[in-house]
Design an enzyme around this catalytic site. Structure first.
Site, PDB file in Angstrom:
ATOM      1  N   ARG A 214       1.060  -1.103   0.387  1.00 37.83           N
ATOM      2  CA  ARG A 214      -0.021  -0.222  -0.048  1.00 37.83           C
ATOM      3  C   ARG A 214       1.099   1.024  -0.046  1.00 37.83           C
ATOM      4  NH1 ARG A 214      -3.510  -3.464   3.259  1.00 37.83           N
ATOM      5  NH2 ARG A 214      -2.033  -3.128   4.512  1.00 37.83           N
ATOM      6  N   PHE A 235     -10.949  -6.975  -5.185  1.00 36.93           N
ATOM      7  CA  PHE A 235     -10.301  -7.268  -4.160  1.00 36.93           C
ATOM      8  C   PHE A 235     -10.043  -6.648  -3.042  1.00 36.93           C
ATOM      9  CE2 PHE A 235      -9.565 -10.234  -7.673  1.00 36.93           C
ATOM     10  CZ  PHE A 235     -10.653 -10.777  -8.045  1.00 36.93           C
ATOM     11  N   ASP A 257     -15.059  -5.489  -4.170  1.00 33.09           N
ATOM     12  CA  ASP A 257     -15.044  -6.941  -3.546  1.00 33.09           C
ATOM     13  C   ASP A 257     -16.495  -7.143  -3.380  1.00 33.09           C
ATOM     14  OD1 ASP A 257     -13.356  -7.541  -1.396  1.00 33.09           O
ATOM     15  OD2 ASP A 257     -14.925  -8.412  -0.975  1.00 33.09           O
ATOM     16  N   SER A 258     -16.636  -8.485  -3.108  1.00 33.67           N
ATOM     17  CA  SER A 258     -17.984  -9.350  -2.487  1.00 33.67           C
ATOM     18  C   SER A 258     -18.301  -9.434  -2.322  1.00 33.67           C
ATOM     19  CB  SER A 258     -17.433 -10.517  -3.667  1.00 33.67           C
ATOM     20  OG  SER A 258     -16.477 -10.918  -2.907  1.00 33.67           O
ATOM     21  N   ALA A 291     -15.695 -10.147  -8.854  1.00 30.60           N
ATOM     22  CA  ALA A 291     -14.752  -9.156  -9.540  1.00 30.60           C
ATOM     23  C   ALA A 291     -14.493 -10.071 -11.095  1.00 30.60           C
ATOM     24  CB  ALA A 291     -13.381  -8.631  -8.625  1.00 30.60           C
ATOM     25  N   ASP A 311      -5.602  -8.180  -6.469  1.00 31.06           N
ATOM     26  CA  ASP A 311      -5.599  -8.740  -5.168  1.00 31.06           C
ATOM     27  C   ASP A 311      -6.294 -10.244  -4.539  1.00 31.06           C
ATOM     28  OD1 ASP A 311      -4.009  -9.373  -2.412  1.00 31.06           O
ATOM     29  OD2 ASP A 311      -4.420  -7.924  -1.481  1.00 31.06           O
ATOM     30  N   CYS A 351      -1.488 -14.608  -3.374  1.00 34.31           N
ATOM     31  CA  CYS A 351      -1.667 -15.369  -2.252  1.00 34.31           C
ATOM     32  C   CYS A 351      -1.593 -17.107  -1.864  1.00 34.31           C
ATOM     33  CB  CYS A 351      -2.492 -14.034  -1.749  1.00 34.31           C
ATOM     34  SG  CYS A 351      -3.454 -14.728  -1.035  1.00 34.31           S
TER      35      CYS A 351
END
Ligand code: SAH
Length: 407
Positions: A214, A235, A257-258, A291, A311, A351
């Site tokens: 960030r 995300f 985002d969901s 997304a 992300d 990730c």
């Protein structure tokens, strides 16, 4: 006398090379009758000392090593090892203590801090602890007391509600471990301010592993962008990258985002900052959507952004899922490339521990080739210094990313 775990002939090498995991297949036999969670001594067939760690017969990983020296693993050992992990965050600790700033960072990073199964994050005056294994579980009261003594937090809250505990025969546990219960929303400072819900949020409340990235994005906007900037934060969770972009000023930040709860908390965090919708061209949107669908539609609409951050959550939970995950990453990055104006930037992450940095770069290359665009690597990305990866534990390197300039 602790029980002895005798290792099969020819299976000592990874232990000698200080990998912290001993799988059941490497064990010849057990001498003595340890209780699950006990500290055991690991020896070669000829009786030579190899390591000391904790034992759980229910887990595939039967022993997690705590030390490779022939020393007792007693309360003093835990204190020294925790103190060393905390000292490793010295610059961050000093900021926190000197200015009592609302900092948030990781204090203990499990295997990579030679404390397998233990995660401790600091949010302002509170610590959040995750016990991922039985060996930590049976020691957690003592660990909590030592942390209280070393860090002097207002309280320690437990968020041991992660799936991996199932593999250790453990159920989810959450609640106060020591001292005061944390504020329902803890404000923290990065380049901008965020609320963190440590009691209900993902992980221990916030994606601290992305803190450094960030900051890198904030620095990128400051140095590379002149004039109005459109940022797409895919995300977004509670707005990490999107709010950081707003800190730059002349920005339109779209967060997708969901999770409605995550987006609602992002909106709350706006109020912690001096952002005003429409002021200085600062504008933002929080969009609850898948997304993949959002990207597809945005490409159809011909939208363009100066910076896209991508992300996603972990797509590959094991080796079998790598191929499917690779298709997911490729699809996302292909559409992301299409949305970037020439000269803009893509910050893209994976990730998934099962996808190496090298493979991730190849997947992004595949997406680039299909997009017909050009891209340069400006930086290889990973977690910040509060998330070290022990060189002996490559499994710890789950987060990887690329900052690309796109033409
Ligand atoms: N970049 C964030 C962390 C992202 S975590 C930060 O710095 O804080 C991944 C996020 O993806 C989670 O918030 C999760 O709710 C969201 N998510 C998972 N699947 C999704 C999907 N198909 N579409 C949109 N968001 C999704």
């Amino acid at each position: 006398m602790s029980a002895k775990i005798i290792i099969k002939k020819g299976r000592e090498k990874p232990i000698i090379q200080q990998h912290p995991w001993i799988f059941s297949g490497a064990i010849e036999k057990i001498e003595g009758s340890p209780t699950p969670g006990d500290i055991v001594t690991v020896v070669a067939q000829n009786g030579r000392f190899l390591a000391r760690g904790y034992w759980n017969p229910k887990s595939q990983i039967q022993v997690r090593i705590l030390t490779w020296q022939d020393e007792p693993v007693d309360e003093d050992w835990w204190r020294r090892t925790l103190a060393r992990a905390i000292a490793g965050r010295a610059p961050l600790n000093i900021v926190a203590d000197r200015y009592s700033a609302s900092v948030a960072y990781r204090l203990v990073n499990a295997e990579s801090d030679y404390l397998p199964g233990l995660v401790v994050d600091r949010y302002q005056d509170w610590l959040v602890l995750q016990s991922l294994t039985l060996g930590v579980e049976v020691h957690k009261e003592m660990i909590g007391n030592i942390l209280a003594e070393l860090v002097k937090p207002a309280g320690i809250y437990e968020r041991s509600d992660v799936d991996v505990r199932g593999k250790e025969g453990l159920r989810a546990v959450t609640g106060s471990l020591w001292g005061e219960v944390p504020l329902p929303l803890i404000p923290i400072d990065e380049a901008v301010r965020f609320y963190v819900d440590v009691q209900h949020g993902h992980k221990t409340g916030f994606y601290l592993d992305q803190r450094i990235n960030r900051q890198i994005m904030f620095d990128l906007l400051t140095s590379e962008i002149s004039g109005h900037c459109r940022v797409l934060n895919l995300f977004s969770y509670t707005g990490g990258f999107g709010l950081t972009a707003l800190g730059f000023g002349d920005v339109h930040a779209v967060n997708v985002d969901s999770s409605l709860e995550a987006l609602e908390l992002a909106e709350k965090s706006i109020s912690l900052n001096p952002f005003r919708q429409g002021h200085c061209n600062e504008t933002w949107e929080f969009i609850q959507a898948d997304a993949f669908d959002y990207l597809h539609d945005a490409v159809e609409r011909g939208e363009q952004f100066d910076v896209v951050v991508c992300d996603p959550p972990k797509f590959a939970h094991n080796k079998q899922q790598v191929e499917r995950a690779a298709r997911g990453y490729k699809d996302l990055n292909l559409n992301a490339f299409k949305l970037i104006r020439p000269g803009g930037f893509l910050m893209t992450f994976s990730c998934s521990g099962a996808i190496s940095a090298d493979l991730f770069q190849k997947i992004v290359f595949g997406a680039l080739a299909d997009s017909g665009r050009q891209a340069q690597i400006i930086r290889q990305l990973g977690p910040g210094e509060d998330h070290p990866v022990a060189l002996t534990f490559p499994e710890g390197a789950y987060l990887k990313g690329l900052l690309l300039r796109v033409y």
